[in-house]
Enzyme design. Structure first.
Site, PDB file in Angstrom:
ATOM      1  N   TYR A   1      21.269  23.344  19.031  1.00 54.33           N
ATOM      2  CA  TYR A   1      20.432  23.385  20.336  1.00 54.33           C
ATOM      3  C   TYR A   1      18.649  24.163  20.543  1.00 54.33           C
ATOM      4  CZ  TYR A   1      24.209  19.404  21.606  1.00 54.33           C
ATOM      5  OH  TYR A   1      25.027  18.653  21.777  1.00 54.33           O
TER       6      TYR A   1
ATOM      7  N   ARG B   1      20.708  25.308  27.287  1.00 55.37           N
ATOM      8  CA  ARG B   1      21.004  24.322  28.286  1.00 55.37           C
ATOM      9  C   ARG B   1      20.548  22.493  28.430  1.00 55.37           C
ATOM     10  NH1 ARG B   1      25.654  26.539  32.001  1.00 55.37           N
ATOM     11  NH2 ARG B   1      26.363  28.879  30.442  1.00 55.37           N
TER      12      ARG B   1
ATOM     13  N   ASN C   1      20.468  11.118  27.065  1.00 53.01           N
ATOM     14  CA  ASN C   1      19.627  10.310  26.944  1.00 53.01           C
ATOM     15  C   ASN C   1      20.536   8.993  26.669  1.00 53.01           C
ATOM     16  OD1 ASN C   1      18.257   8.853  24.560  1.00 53.01           O
ATOM     17  ND2 ASN C   1      19.891   9.848  22.983  1.00 53.01           N
TER      18      ASN C   1
ATOM     19  N   CYS D   1      20.110  11.654  19.462  1.00 54.23           N
ATOM     20  CA  CYS D   1      20.648  12.840  20.297  1.00 54.23           C
ATOM     21  C   CYS D   1      21.757  13.188  19.320  1.00 54.23           C
ATOM     22  CB  CYS D   1      21.235  12.280  21.054  1.00 54.23           C
ATOM     23  SG  CYS D   1      22.121  11.273  21.223  1.00 54.23           S
ATOM     24  N   HIS D   2      22.387  12.686  17.692  1.00 54.85           N
ATOM     25  CA  HIS D   2      23.412  12.670  17.323  1.00 54.85           C
ATOM     26  C   HIS D   2      23.383  14.397  16.220  1.00 54.85           C
ATOM     27  CE1 HIS D   2      21.161   9.554  14.990  1.00 54.85           C
ATOM     28  NE2 HIS D   2      22.112  10.410  14.333  1.00 54.85           N
TER      29      HIS D   2
ATOM     30  N   GLU E   1      23.905   9.690   7.464  1.00 57.65           N
ATOM     31  CA  GLU E   1      22.619  10.501   6.913  1.00 57.65           C
ATOM     32  C   GLU E   1      21.977  10.866   5.964  1.00 57.65           C
ATOM     33  OE1 GLU E   1      20.561   9.247  11.353  1.00 57.65           O
ATOM     34  OE2 GLU E   1      20.939  11.633  10.787  1.00 57.65           O
TER      35      GLU E   1
END
Length: 174
Positions: free
Chosen positions: A105, A119, A128, A136-137, A163
């Site tokens: 993050y 945040r 999302n 976002c994963h 992936e």
């Protein structure tokens, strides 16, 4: 506005996408029901009617091909989301995080041009609506903890492993 939706079987369960008349993904995720997705669509983009179809053409093909290992097929699928300036920018930045190279993050906040907005970066992931197409994963906590994922941590774990298995390096997360 009328939108179309279709559900595709994937190795992690059913995946449903809602698409506007221009072919942009409004919402998507690992669910068999549009009722899970409709509230995620910003009010200004929310369709008045959603028609279920069996196939969304190139979008369904991209979903199937991604889950078979062709990771880049999701990159050019158009997405329509609406929010404030930072979230809109952050969603664009998320689309640049390479498959197999997840970021924290903190790194995501830095990529989005606001290193102190950790945040805010987490909020961009949480809000999302277009999962998979806005990946976002690919964002996790410092120290390797997965953090949250609307579609469940088993799905996030599968996506990251999927992936990484395609010959791309990925940090150990868990």
């Amino acid at each position: 506005m009328t939108a179309t939706a279709a559900t595709t079987d994937t190795p992690i369960g059913p995946f449903t996408a809602i698409v506007d008349a221009e072919g942009c993904v409004l919402a998507s995720g690992w669910t068999a029901t549009i009722e899970d997705l409709q509230p995620l669509i910003h009010k200004s983009l929310r369709p008045s009617d959603i028609r279920m179809v069996s196939n969304l053409g190139s979008i369904t093909m991209a979903i199937e091909d991604y889950h078979r290992g062709e990771l880049s097929v999701i990159d050019d699928i158009p997405v329509a989301q609406q929010s404030g300036e930072f979230l809109m920018h952050a969603w664009k930045v998320l689309r640049t995080v390479p498959a197999g190279s997840p970021v924290t993050y903190s790194e995501f906040a830095d990529m989005a041009g606001r290193p102190a907005a950790i945040r805010g970066a987490a909020s961009a992931c949480a809000r999302n609506a277009a999962a998979l197409f806005v990946p976002c994963h690919r964002v996790f906590r410092i120290g390797g903890a997965l953090g949250g994922f609307r579609w469940g941590l088993p799905a996030k774990t599968w996506l990251l492993a999927h992936e990484a298995a395609r010959g791309l390096s990925a940090p150990t997360v868990g």
